[in-house]
Design a protein around this motif. Structure first.
Motif, mmCIF file in Angstrom:
data_model
loop_
_atom_site.group_PDB
_atom_site.id
_atom_site.type_symbol
_atom_site.label_atom_id
_atom_site.label_comp_id
_atom_site.label_asym_id
_atom_site.label_seq_id
_atom_site.Cartn_x
_atom_site.Cartn_y
_atom_site.Cartn_z
ATOM 1 N N THR A 225 -22.537 -70.063 -21.712
ATOM 2 C CA THR A 225 -23.501 -71.006 -21.350
ATOM 3 C C THR A 225 -23.110 -70.824 -20.343
ATOM 4 O OG1 THR A 225 -23.246 -72.049 -23.679
ATOM 5 C CG2 THR A 225 -24.502 -73.381 -22.245
ATOM 6 N N GLY A 226 -24.211 -70.825 -19.826
ATOM 7 C CA GLY A 226 -25.120 -71.330 -17.903
ATOM 8 C C GLY A 226 -26.523 -71.238 -18.149
ATOM 9 N N PRO A 227 -26.795 -70.985 -16.305
ATOM 10 C CA PRO A 227 -28.706 -70.570 -16.183
ATOM 11 C C PRO A 227 -28.123 -69.187 -16.336
ATOM 12 C CG PRO A 227 -26.406 -70.910 -14.410
ATOM 13 C CD PRO A 227 -25.911 -70.703 -15.349
ATOM 14 N N ALA A 228 -29.955 -69.044 -16.427
ATOM 15 C CA ALA A 228 -30.379 -67.727 -16.251
ATOM 16 C C ALA A 228 -29.782 -66.972 -15.589
ATOM 17 C CB ALA A 228 -31.626 -67.659 -16.359
ATOM 18 N N VAL A 229 -29.903 -66.643 -14.250
ATOM 19 C CA VAL A 229 -29.404 -66.288 -13.177
ATOM 20 C C VAL A 229 -28.150 -65.507 -13.293
ATOM 21 C CG1 VAL A 229 -28.176 -67.719 -11.970
ATOM 22 C CG2 VAL A 229 -29.448 -66.034 -10.909
ATOM 23 N N GLN A 230 -27.195 -66.029 -14.200
ATOM 24 C CA GLN A 230 -25.604 -65.430 -14.448
ATOM 25 C C GLN A 230 -26.079 -63.595 -14.693
ATOM 26 O OE1 GLN A 230 -23.121 -65.893 -13.654
ATOM 27 N NE2 GLN A 230 -21.895 -64.521 -15.017
ATOM 28 N N ASP A 231 -27.579 -63.818 -15.758
ATOM 29 C CA ASP A 231 -27.355 -62.677 -16.318
ATOM 30 C C ASP A 231 -28.117 -61.200 -15.175
ATOM 31 O OD1 ASP A 231 -25.623 -63.164 -18.624
ATOM 32 O OD2 ASP A 231 -27.517 -63.208 -19.773
ATOM 33 N N ARG A 253 -40.381 -63.875 -20.011
ATOM 34 C CA ARG A 253 -40.304 -65.752 -19.551
ATOM 35 C C ARG A 253 -39.841 -66.144 -18.181
ATOM 36 N NH1 ARG A 253 -35.069 -68.355 -19.270
ATOM 37 N NH2 ARG A 253 -35.332 -69.889 -20.931
ATOM 38 N N ASP A 254 -40.349 -67.463 -18.255
ATOM 39 C CA ASP A 254 -40.634 -68.146 -16.962
ATOM 40 C C ASP A 254 -39.157 -68.818 -15.946
ATOM 41 O OD1 ASP A 254 -43.129 -69.063 -17.342
ATOM 42 O OD2 ASP A 254 -42.838 -70.586 -17.890
ATOM 43 N N PHE A 255 -38.830 -67.940 -15.545
ATOM 44 C CA PHE A 255 -37.410 -67.834 -13.956
ATOM 45 C C PHE A 255 -37.899 -68.938 -13.526
ATOM 46 C CE2 PHE A 255 -35.240 -67.034 -10.769
ATOM 47 C CZ PHE A 255 -33.434 -67.040 -11.546
ATOM 48 N N ASP A 256 -36.534 -70.442 -12.531
ATOM 49 C CA ASP A 256 -36.826 -71.364 -12.532
ATOM 50 C C ASP A 256 -36.127 -70.394 -10.509
ATOM 51 O OD1 ASP A 256 -36.525 -73.405 -10.518
ATOM 52 O OD2 ASP A 256 -35.274 -74.173 -11.997
ATOM 53 N N PRO A 257 -37.133 -70.524 -10.273
ATOM 54 C CA PRO A 257 -36.679 -69.823 -8.092
ATOM 55 C C PRO A 257 -35.154 -70.418 -8.102
ATOM 56 C CG PRO A 257 -38.953 -70.707 -8.204
ATOM 57 C CD PRO A 257 -38.438 -70.891 -9.662
ATOM 58 N N GLY A 258 -35.488 -71.632 -8.084
ATOM 59 C CA GLY A 258 -34.582 -72.336 -7.857
ATOM 60 C C GLY A 258 -33.024 -72.263 -7.963
ATOM 61 N N GLU A 259 -32.847 -71.320 -9.132
ATOM 62 C CA GLU A 259 -31.712 -70.778 -9.901
ATOM 63 C C GLU A 259 -30.573 -69.626 -8.409
ATOM 64 O OE1 GLU A 259 -31.100 -69.486 -13.468
ATOM 65 O OE2 GLU A 259 -32.022 -71.252 -14.785
ATOM 66 N N LEU A 260 -32.506 -68.985 -7.641
ATOM 67 C CA LEU A 260 -31.178 -68.051 -6.798
ATOM 68 C C LEU A 260 -30.302 -68.699 -5.676
ATOM 69 C CD1 LEU A 260 -34.690 -66.132 -6.379
ATOM 70 C CD2 LEU A 260 -32.480 -65.590 -7.716
ATOM 71 N N ALA A 261 -30.779 -69.981 -5.500
ATOM 72 C CA ALA A 261 -29.542 -70.828 -4.751
ATOM 73 C C ALA A 261 -27.802 -70.826 -5.182
ATOM 74 C CB ALA A 261 -30.214 -72.141 -4.416
ATOM 75 N N PHE A 262 -27.853 -70.346 -6.534
ATOM 76 C CA PHE A 262 -26.756 -70.333 -7.260
ATOM 77 C C PHE A 262 -26.106 -69.641 -6.626
ATOM 78 C CE2 PHE A 262 -24.694 -71.385 -11.520
ATOM 79 C CZ PHE A 262 -24.003 -72.377 -10.434
ATOM 80 N N ILE A 263 -26.719 -68.165 -6.369
ATOM 81 C CA ILE A 263 -26.031 -66.879 -6.869
ATOM 82 C C ILE A 263 -25.151 -66.762 -5.820
ATOM 83 C CG2 ILE A 263 -26.230 -64.399 -6.109
ATOM 84 C CD1 ILE A 263 -28.818 -64.806 -7.181
#
Length: 315
Positions: A225-231, A253-263
């Protein structure tokens, strides 16, 4: 069998017997495939296509967690995603023989995708989005999560308990991990809660095979389980590659661009986890053979430097 050397009793005869116990007729041909965490063999079958026999590392996953991996793969396959799913025998996909748990899979060939190709990256983005559509339908109950406890705290304890870490670097290691952990925590708090879903979990080029018909997923062993950006992030070597992936992804599918800051946090946690994984598995004879550099102090010195470098952009 011991937890340290769990595959000591996994002989070729036992592998053949396990496949034969499913009602198949092995022809004696065995090919060991590249795998460190588990043991994976290609087994020839009389008058049929070879199968892939995957023997799970004892003590790593519970039966319930493996069942969730299998159920997820079968759910993806039912939605016509190209994924190599386990085969059922007597209504069961998780099998047992000679003290080992295992599963059988059809053999699927292919080559690594070209991560320089915008077209292939877009295709991969669409495929991952389709996986996430399925993954968002229901939660995992028994699989691990993308979090600090799993990717920082536990592997750091494994390193500190291991003779691999040179004693003169012990204090420096603790300090480096503490700094990185604080930086990751700060980044998570700054980003805020991210939408969680079932993931492939280890979506790097080695777990995606390309054929003339396009890509397919293999090895859901790290599904979690995790955020989409992991994949996505492990397939993007630069911003242009990520843009291509997201172009394909967002068409499905929609993607939250805020997840990019998690990389940067994901990249940092993966480094801590990798060293802890080697340390935790060092008694397994396959690991010193595959990672001899981990026995050298200079590797740990570089690892500490890498942790500080990874923490810098997170602050």
């Amino acid at each position: 069998m011991s937890i340290a050397t769990p595959y000591a009793n996994l002989t070729p005869d036992l592998v053949l017997d396990a496949v034969g116990a499913c009602g198949l007729w092995p022809d004696g041909r065995l090919l060991a495939l590249n795998s460190y965490e588990n043991r994976v063999w290609q087994v020839g079958i009389e008058d049929g296509a070879p199968v892939i026999a995957k023997f799970y590392r004892p003590g790593r996953w519970s039966d319930a967690a493996i069942a969730e991996e299998h159920a997820f793969a079968l759910e993806l396959a039912a939605d016509e995603l190209p994924v190599v799913a386990p085969q059922a025998f007597g209504g069961r996909t998780l099998l047992a023989h000679g003290g080992y748990r295992y599963a059988l899979y059809p053999r699927r060939g292919g080559r690594a995708p070209s991560l320089e190709s915008a077209e292939q990256l877009q295709w991969l983005g669409r495929l991952i989005a389709r996986l996430h559509v399925v993954g968002s339908r229901a939660p995992f109950e028994h699989r691990e999560r993308i979090d600090r406890a799993t990717l920082i705290e536990r592997p750091a304890r494994a390193v500190q308990a291991s003779p691999l870490l040179p004693p003169h670097l012990a204090d420096a290691y603790r300090a480096a991990v503490r700094r990185l952990d604080e930086a990751v925590t700060a980044r998570m708090e700054a980003i805020g809660p991210l939408r969680q879903l079932r993931l492939h979990g280890d979506c790097h080029p080695g777990n995606l095979l390309w054929t003339d018909d396009g890509p397919h997923f293999v090895d859901l062993d790290d599904a979690r389980t995790g955020p989409a950006v992991q994949d996505l992030w492990m397939l993007a070597h630069d911003d242009a590659a990520m843009d291509a992936l997201l172009e394909g992804y967002t068409s499905m599918r929609d993607f939250d661009p805020g997840e990019l800051a998690f990389i940067p946090a994901l990249r940092a946690m993966r480094q801590v986890h990798h060293a802890g994984w080697i340390a935790a598995r060092w008694a397994d004879p396959a690991f010193p053979a595959a990672f001899p550099f981990a026995a050298e102090p200079r590797w740990w010195e570089q690892h500490l430097a890498d942790l500080h470098e990874l923490a810098d952009p997170l602050g």
